[in-house]
Enzyme design. Structure first.
Site, short mmCIF file in Angstrom:
data_model
loop_
_atom_site.label_atom_id
_atom_site.label_comp_id
_atom_site.label_asym_id
_atom_site.label_seq_id
_atom_site.Cartn_x
_atom_site.Cartn_y
_atom_site.Cartn_z
N ASN A 1 3.45 -3.05 -7.84
CA ASN A 1 2.29 -3.39 -7.00
C ASN A 1 1.18 -3.92 -7.90
OD1 ASN A 1 0.11 -3.46 -5.29
ND2 ASN A 1 -0.03 -1.23 -5.01
N TRP A 2 0.99 -5.23 -7.85
CA TRP A 2 0.00 -5.85 -8.74
C TRP A 2 -1.43 -5.62 -8.28
CZ3 TRP A 2 1.89 -11.46 -10.30
CH2 TRP A 2 3.18 -11.36 -10.86
N LYS A 3 -1.61 -5.19 -7.05
CA LYS A 3 -2.95 -5.01 -6.47
C LYS A 3 -3.77 -6.30 -6.61
CE LYS A 3 -2.51 -0.20 -7.67
NZ LYS A 3 -3.13 1.09 -7.88
N HIS B 1 -0.77 1.98 1.71
CA HIS B 1 -1.15 2.41 0.35
C HIS B 1 -2.45 3.22 0.42
CE1 HIS B 1 -2.43 2.22 -3.84
NE2 HIS B 1 -1.15 2.01 -4.13
N GLU C 1 -5.01 3.18 -1.31
CA GLU C 1 -6.25 2.38 -1.47
C GLU C 1 -6.62 1.73 -0.13
OE1 GLU C 1 -4.92 0.10 -4.84
OE2 GLU C 1 -4.97 1.93 -6.04
N GLU D 1 3.35 8.83 -3.06
CA GLU D 1 2.36 8.57 -4.09
C GLU D 1 1.23 9.60 -4.00
OE1 GLU D 1 2.52 4.27 -5.48
OE2 GLU D 1 1.23 4.28 -3.75
N GLY E 1 -3.29 5.66 -10.82
CA GLY E 1 -4.24 5.03 -11.72
C GLY E 1 -5.04 6.02 -12.55
N SER F 1 1.04 6.69 -11.83
CA SER F 1 1.05 6.68 -13.30
C SER F 1 2.46 6.77 -13.89
CB SER F 1 0.17 7.81 -13.84
OG SER F 1 -1.17 7.63 -13.42
N GLY G 1 -0.29 -0.02 -12.45
CA GLY G 1 -0.74 -0.56 -13.74
C GLY G 1 0.37 -1.08 -14.63
C1 PEP Z 1 0.08 2.44 -7.07
O1 PEP Z 1 -1.06 2.04 -6.89
O2 PEP Z 1 0.94 2.29 -6.19
C2 PEP Z 1 0.38 3.11 -8.33
C3 PEP Z 1 1.43 3.86 -8.40
O3 PEP Z 1 -0.50 2.88 -9.37
P1 PEP Z 1 -0.36 3.39 -10.88
O4 PEP Z 1 1.07 3.22 -11.29
O5 PEP Z 1 -1.29 2.52 -11.66
O6 PEP Z 1 -0.76 4.84 -10.89
#
Ligand code: PEP
Length: 250
Positions: free
Chosen positions: A9-11, A95, A97, A167, A173, A213, A235
């Site tokens: 997921n590049w966001k 998600h 976010e 998640e 993050g 993460s 990330g």
């Molecule tokens: C995400 O936003 O789906 C995610 C898992 O982010 P990160 O790997 O940066 O924690």
């Protein structure tokens, strides 16, 4: 056998040229063609190119969101049928976010899931608790409620194209990862929840991804759990080498 999947997921990262470069780095890495199915999820403006560039490789493309409406006067929105017209396969929905910054509810996500299914797109449906909910030991209830709300009126036949991503919001993050035991415990709970609603065949074939993460140094331990079928990576998916190392951690 259910699919092992690693989705990036590049966001809201990468300009157009930076994104093309990253896609090319992923494609040109010989080890990217092995192991798990790879999915990349660039911002909307890169999706068309991403589908074209990944054709013929074992890489699929996901959008990060779509509208809950079919079409019409919804300025700035992108519909499921528009995404389908690019011939991409997946859409990330719900998600944390989107929930936290754009007020998305389980009911809204349910409408988006229905739009995707009606347009032959496979939803990657996210769920997960915030830190306070885990500390209060409410995490199973929270995830069960999210799943129930998001999947309302989704039939068993439709459910076959759904992927679930667990998640924990406190791990996204933040550099804090759920322990392999915490991940396995929740993934098992999710699978049993789905088994109760949709039966064993569907539950046993459902891919449940862990997100939060996840990186090359912890992916192997996380993925070695029997109910963890891969990862949704934020990330670390912005670096081709790390993303591919995670995909090759099975
Ligand atoms: C995400 O936003 O789906 C995610 C898992 O982010 P990160 O790997 O940066 O924690």
């Amino acid at each position: 056998m259910r699919k092992q999947i690693v989705a990036g997921n590049w966001k809201m990262n990468m300009t157009f040229p930076e994104g093309i470069n990253l896609i090319q780095e992923i494609i040109n890495n010989p080890s990217s063609l092995k192991g798990a199915q790879l999915i990349i999820s660039p911002p909307y403006l890169l999706l068309n190119q991403a589908v074209k560039l990944t054709q013929g490789n074992n890489i699929s493309v996901a959008a990060q969101n779509c509208s809950e409406h079919e079409k019409g006067a919804f300025t700035g929105e992108i519909s499921a049928s528009m995404l389908n017209s690019l011939q991409l396969e997946y859409v990330i929905l719900g998600h944390s976010e989107r929930r936290a910054y754009y007020g998305e509810t389980d009911q809204l996500i349910n409408q988006k899931i229905k739009q995707c299914l009606a347009n032959n797109l496979k939803p990657i449906v996210c769920c997960g608790e915030i830190l306070k909910e885990r500390e209060n030991n409410e995490h199973f209830n929270v995830v069960a409620t999210q799943i129930k709300g998001m999947l309302e009126e989704i039939t068993a036949k439709e459910f076959k194209s759904i992927i679930i991503a667990y998640e924990p919001v406190w791990a996204i993050g933040t550099g804090k990862t759920a322990s392999p035991d915490q991940a396995q415990e929740m993934h098992h709970f999710i699978r049993e929840t789905i088994r109760n609603s949709y039966g064993s065949e569907i539950a046993d074939n459902l891919s449940i991804l862990y997100g939060g993460s996840c990186k090359p140094s912890n992916a192997k331990e996380l993925f070695s759990n029997s109910d963890v079928d891969g990862g949704l990576i934020g990330g670390a998916s912005l670096n081709a080498e790390d993303f591919i190392a995670i995909a090759n951690s099975f």
